[in-house]
Design an enzyme around this catalytic site. Sequence first.
Site, PDB file in Angstrom:
ATOM      1  N   LYS A 283      65.539   1.307 -94.030  1.00 22.75           N
ATOM      2  CA  LYS A 283      66.713   1.750 -93.258  1.00 22.75           C
ATOM      3  C   LYS A 283      66.241   2.525 -92.035  1.00 22.75           C
ATOM      4  O   LYS A 283      65.489   3.491 -92.138  1.00 22.75           O
ATOM      5  CB  LYS A 283      67.609   2.627 -94.138  1.00 22.75           C
ATOM      6  CG  LYS A 283      68.782   3.281 -93.389  1.00 22.75           C
ATOM      7  CD  LYS A 283      69.701   4.066 -94.337  1.00 22.75           C
ATOM      8  CE  LYS A 283      70.767   4.858 -93.580  1.00 22.75           C
ATOM      9  NZ  LYS A 283      71.650   5.654 -94.456  1.00 22.75           N
ATOM     10  N   ASP A 288      72.397   9.778 -88.001  1.00 23.14           N
ATOM     11  CA  ASP A 288      73.637   9.423 -88.695  1.00 23.14           C
ATOM     12  C   ASP A 288      74.657  10.539 -88.538  1.00 23.14           C
ATOM     13  O   ASP A 288      74.605  11.555 -89.234  1.00 23.14           O
ATOM     14  CB  ASP A 288      73.323   9.167 -90.182  1.00 23.14           C
ATOM     15  CG  ASP A 288      74.566   8.713 -90.946  1.00 23.14           C
ATOM     16  OD1 ASP A 288      75.598   8.408 -90.306  1.00 23.14           O
ATOM     17  OD2 ASP A 288      74.486   8.652 -92.195  1.00 23.14           O
ATOM     18  N   LYS A 295      80.590  13.223 -90.183  1.00 27.39           N
ATOM     19  CA  LYS A 295      80.115  14.170 -91.194  1.00 27.39           C
ATOM     20  C   LYS A 295      80.556  15.573 -90.797  1.00 27.39           C
ATOM     21  O   LYS A 295      80.471  15.925 -89.616  1.00 27.39           O
ATOM     22  CB  LYS A 295      78.585  14.139 -91.256  1.00 27.39           C
ATOM     23  CG  LYS A 295      78.009  12.917 -91.934  1.00 27.39           C
ATOM     24  CD  LYS A 295      76.499  12.991 -91.953  1.00 27.39           C
ATOM     25  CE  LYS A 295      75.881  11.730 -92.507  1.00 27.39           C
ATOM     26  NZ  LYS A 295      76.111  11.560 -93.951  1.00 27.39           N
ATOM     27  N   ASP A 307      67.339   9.908 -91.139  1.00 29.05           N
ATOM     28  CA  ASP A 307      67.966   8.746 -91.755  1.00 29.05           C
ATOM     29  C   ASP A 307      67.233   7.425 -91.470  1.00 29.05           C
ATOM     30  O   ASP A 307      67.701   6.358 -91.832  1.00 29.05           O
ATOM     31  CB  ASP A 307      69.444   8.658 -91.321  1.00 29.05           C
ATOM     32  CG  ASP A 307      70.342   8.124 -92.422  1.00 29.05           C
ATOM     33  OD1 ASP A 307      69.906   8.109 -93.586  1.00 29.05           O
ATOM     34  OD2 ASP A 307      71.468   7.698 -92.105  1.00 29.05           O
ATOM     35  N   ASP A 366      80.611   6.165 -92.544  1.00 24.28           N
ATOM     36  CA  ASP A 366      79.409   6.920 -92.915  1.00 24.28           C
ATOM     37  C   ASP A 366      78.578   6.160 -93.967  1.00 24.28           C
ATOM     38  O   ASP A 366      77.438   6.528 -94.236  1.00 24.28           O
ATOM     39  CB  ASP A 366      79.818   8.301 -93.441  1.00 24.28           C
ATOM     40  CG  ASP A 366      78.654   9.280 -93.484  1.00 24.28           C
ATOM     41  OD1 ASP A 366      77.605   8.977 -92.880  1.00 24.28           O
ATOM     42  OD2 ASP A 366      78.798  10.344 -94.115  1.00 24.28           O
ATOM     43  N   ARG A 370      74.084   0.669 -95.845  1.00 20.23           N
ATOM     44  CA  ARG A 370      74.214  -0.588 -96.589  1.00 20.23           C
ATOM     45  C   ARG A 370      74.593  -1.743 -95.664  1.00 20.23           C
ATOM     46  O   ARG A 370      74.300  -2.899 -95.961  1.00 20.23           O
ATOM     47  CB  ARG A 370      75.221  -0.405 -97.737  1.00 20.23           C
ATOM     48  CG  ARG A 370      76.610  -0.052 -97.302  1.00 20.23           C
ATOM     49  CD  ARG A 370      77.445   0.549 -98.424  1.00 20.23           C
ATOM     50  NE  ARG A 370      77.064   1.916 -98.731  1.00 20.23           N
ATOM     51  CZ  ARG A 370      77.604   2.650 -99.705  1.00 20.23           C
ATOM     52  NH1 ARG A 370      78.563   2.143-100.471  1.00 20.23           N
ATOM     53  NH2 ARG A 370      77.209   3.879 -99.914  1.00 20.23           N
TER      54      ARG A 370
HETATM   55  N1  BES Z   1      72.490   8.945 -94.623  1.00 21.63           N
HETATM   56  C1  BES Z   1      73.475   9.197 -95.585  1.00 21.63           C
HETATM   57  C2  BES Z   1      72.917   9.574 -96.947  1.00 21.63           C
HETATM   58  C3  BES Z   1      72.081  10.831 -97.053  1.00 21.63           C
HETATM   59  C4  BES Z   1      72.607  11.979 -97.596  1.00 21.63           C
HETATM   60  C5  BES Z   1      70.753  10.829 -96.672  1.00 21.63           C
HETATM   61  C6  BES Z   1      71.823  13.111 -97.713  1.00 21.63           C
HETATM   62  C7  BES Z   1      69.964  11.968 -96.795  1.00 21.63           C
HETATM   63  C8  BES Z   1      70.506  13.113 -97.325  1.00 21.63           C
HETATM   64  C9  BES Z   1      74.360   7.962 -95.781  1.00 21.63           C
HETATM   65  O1  BES Z   1      74.495   7.140 -94.690  1.00 21.63           O
HETATM   66  C10 BES Z   1      75.723   8.444 -96.140  1.00 21.63           C
HETATM   67  O2  BES Z   1      76.310   9.089 -95.343  1.00 21.63           O
HETATM   68  N2  BES Z   1      76.166   8.115 -97.344  1.00 21.63           N
HETATM   69  C11 BES Z   1      77.434   8.522 -97.809  1.00 21.63           C
HETATM   70  C12 BES Z   1      78.093   7.304 -98.397  1.00 21.63           C
HETATM   71  C13 BES Z   1      79.515   7.517 -98.783  1.00 21.63           C
HETATM   72  C14 BES Z   1      80.380   7.671 -97.562  1.00 21.63           C
HETATM   73  C15 BES Z   1      79.962   6.345 -99.607  1.00 21.63           C
HETATM   74  C16 BES Z   1      77.235   9.599 -98.852  1.00 21.63           C
HETATM   75  O3  BES Z   1      76.329   9.466 -99.671  1.00 21.63           O
HETATM   76  O4  BES Z   1      77.970  10.569 -98.833  1.00 21.63           O
HETATM   77 ZN    ZN Z   2      72.920   7.157 -93.318  1.00 26.83          ZN
HETATM   78 ZN    ZN Z   3      76.071   7.735 -93.361  1.00 28.81          ZN
END
Ligand code: BES
Ligand code: ZN
Ligand code: ZN
Length: 521
Positions: A283, A288, A295, A307, A366, A370
Site C-alpha cells: 500500500k 491519508d 479523519k 500510510d 477513509d 483496499r
Molecule cells: N490508513 C488507515 C489505517 C491506519 C490506522 C493505519 C492507524 C495506521 C494506523 C486506513 O486507511 C483507514 O483509515 N482505515 C479505516 C477503515 C474504516 C473507515 C473502515 C480504519 O481502520 O479506521
Molecule cells: Zn490508509
Molecule cells: Zn484511510
Amino acid sequence: MNKTYLPNNEKPFNPFERLFYWKKMNSAESYTVAIFVSMNIQTSKNTTKAALTAVIVSKQGSSETKGLSKEEMAYLQAQIKAEKDVVTFQNLGSIRKYFIIAASDDQDPAILELWRSKGKELQALACSIKSDSLHIINETGVAAAALAFAEGTALGNYQFLKYLKAKKDNKNSLEKIFVQDPSLKDEKLIELKGIVDGTLLARDLINEPVSYLTAVQFSKEMQKAGKTAGFTVKVLNKKEIEAQKMGGLLGVNRGSIDPPTFTIMEYKPKGAKNKRPIVLVGKGVVFDTGGLSLKPTPGSMDEMKCDMSGGAAVVGAMHAIAANQLPVHVIGLVPATDNRPGMNALCPQDIITMHDGTTVEVLNTDAEGRLILGDALSYAKKYDPLLVIDLATLTGAAVRAIGTYASAIMGTADQDIMQDLSKSGMNTWERTVQFPMWKEYGDEMKSDIADLKNLGGSNAGHISAGKFLEHFTAYPWIHIDIAGPAYINSPQSYRTKGGTGVGVRMLYNFIKNNYADTSAK
Ligand code: BES
Ligand code: ZN
Ligand code: ZN
C-alpha cells in the site's frame, strides 16, 4: 568477497544513500571487519576517540578471554557466577564492556532478539561516550550471536536528520562497527548489510513527509533503489493507470492535486529457483487524510505519512533480495497516491469500477487502502504468481486487536506457508498473529447496488478488509496488516521512533528460507 564499497566524500548529498566499507584486516588473527558508514552527513574529524569493545563470551568459555589481567579475570568469573549478564571494565580513556550470555540456545528467536537489543544498548553507550567505533569480539563460537549484535547496533543507530539545520550536532557519533569472529563468514556480514540497508531505506521513505514524498517522488525513489540494488523498475503514470482501468487507484486520487503512480519492480536472476514469481504488493498511500470522510484531528491523522509503509517494506525487501542476489524471481507492485478531500474527491456512496471490472460502493473514503490494493492484486494475476503477499497499514482494527508488537496476517495460501511466514516473523522478531478468513466476515462487504462495498461492520474490521482484498485474488495469497508496528511514537529498542521498516527483514527471511535454498515449492 565480491563486493567492495568505498566511501566517497565527493558524492553529492543524498539522504537515501548509505555507503558501506569493507576491509579485511591483515592480522594474524582472523578478523572479519565490517564498517558501516553513513555518508549522508560529513563525518566530524574532531569527535573524541574513545574505543568501546564488547566481548561476547559464553558462560563456559570465558576463561579464554584475552586482554584481561588476572584480577580482572577473577572478577569476571565471579560476576558470571553471580548470574550477571553484563560486566563493565573501564580504563582511562576507553571503556571495555563485557557481555556474558549463554550461547547454547542460539536458534531461539527470543535469544536472538535479546542479542539484538544488547546491540542497541552498545550503540547507545558508544554514542554516549562520543565513540565513532565499536568493536564486537565474539568468543562464543556462535556466529549468530555476533550477527544479531551487529544487526541491533546498526538498526539502532538509525537517524532521520535530513530536515535538521544542525545535522552534525545531532548526528550519532557511531560510524563503524567492527566484528571480530573467526566463526563468522564475510558473506554473512555482507548479507546483513543488504538487509539493514533495505530496512533503513524503508524507514527513510516512511519518515519523509508528503511535502517531499508525493506518489511521483515515491516512484522515483523506487527507481533509485532499483539502480542501487540491481532490479528493474517500471512506473505507470496516470494515463497508463487510466488505460489499465484501475478505478480504485484513480478514485482515491480524485481529491488530490498530484497524480498517482503504479510502480512495478522486478528482480529476475538467471538461476532463479522458482518458475512462477513471488509477487509483493505494498500500500502506497503517501498521506491519508481520510478524504471527504476526513479523519478527525488531533490524533488520527497525525501519523498518516506512514500510510505507505507497506510500499516501503516492498521496496526495502526488493533491495535486500537483489543486493544479496537471492536466486528467486520476485516482483514488487506499489500503487501510490495521497488520499485528500479535494474538489473532485470521491464522495461517500459513489460507485467505482475496479481494474477487474468489479464495482464498489464507496461508503467511507477513509477505507481507501483496499481500493488501491484491489487494483494491484487484480493486476498481479497476469504474472500467474506462485504466491502473492501484500503489506498494508490497512486498518485501525488491526492496531486495536494486537497493538504495535505484531502484524495481523490472514490469507488463502496453504497453512504450512502461512506458518513458514510466521516462523520468519519470529526469527526476525517481526511477529505475526494469524486471523481467520471465514465467509461470514466477507458477507459484511456485500452491497445492494454494487458488487461490493468498501465498509464492513464495526467489529473485526481488519478481517472484513482482508475479505474485501481476497475478492481480487486468484492465487495463493497472504495479507499482512502492518498498521500497528509500521510506525511508533517512542523507540522500541533498535526499532527507532517513527517508521520501523517492519516487513523487510521478515520477507527477506521468508523468501530466502523457503524459495532460495530449495527448489520452488
Ligand atoms: N490508513 C488507515 C489505517 C491506519 C490506522 C493505519 C492507524 C495506521 C494506523 C486506513 O486507511 C483507514 O483509515 N482505515 C479505516 C477503515 C474504516 C473507515 C473502515 C480504519 O481502520 O479506521
Ligand atoms: Zn490508509
Ligand atoms: Zn484511510
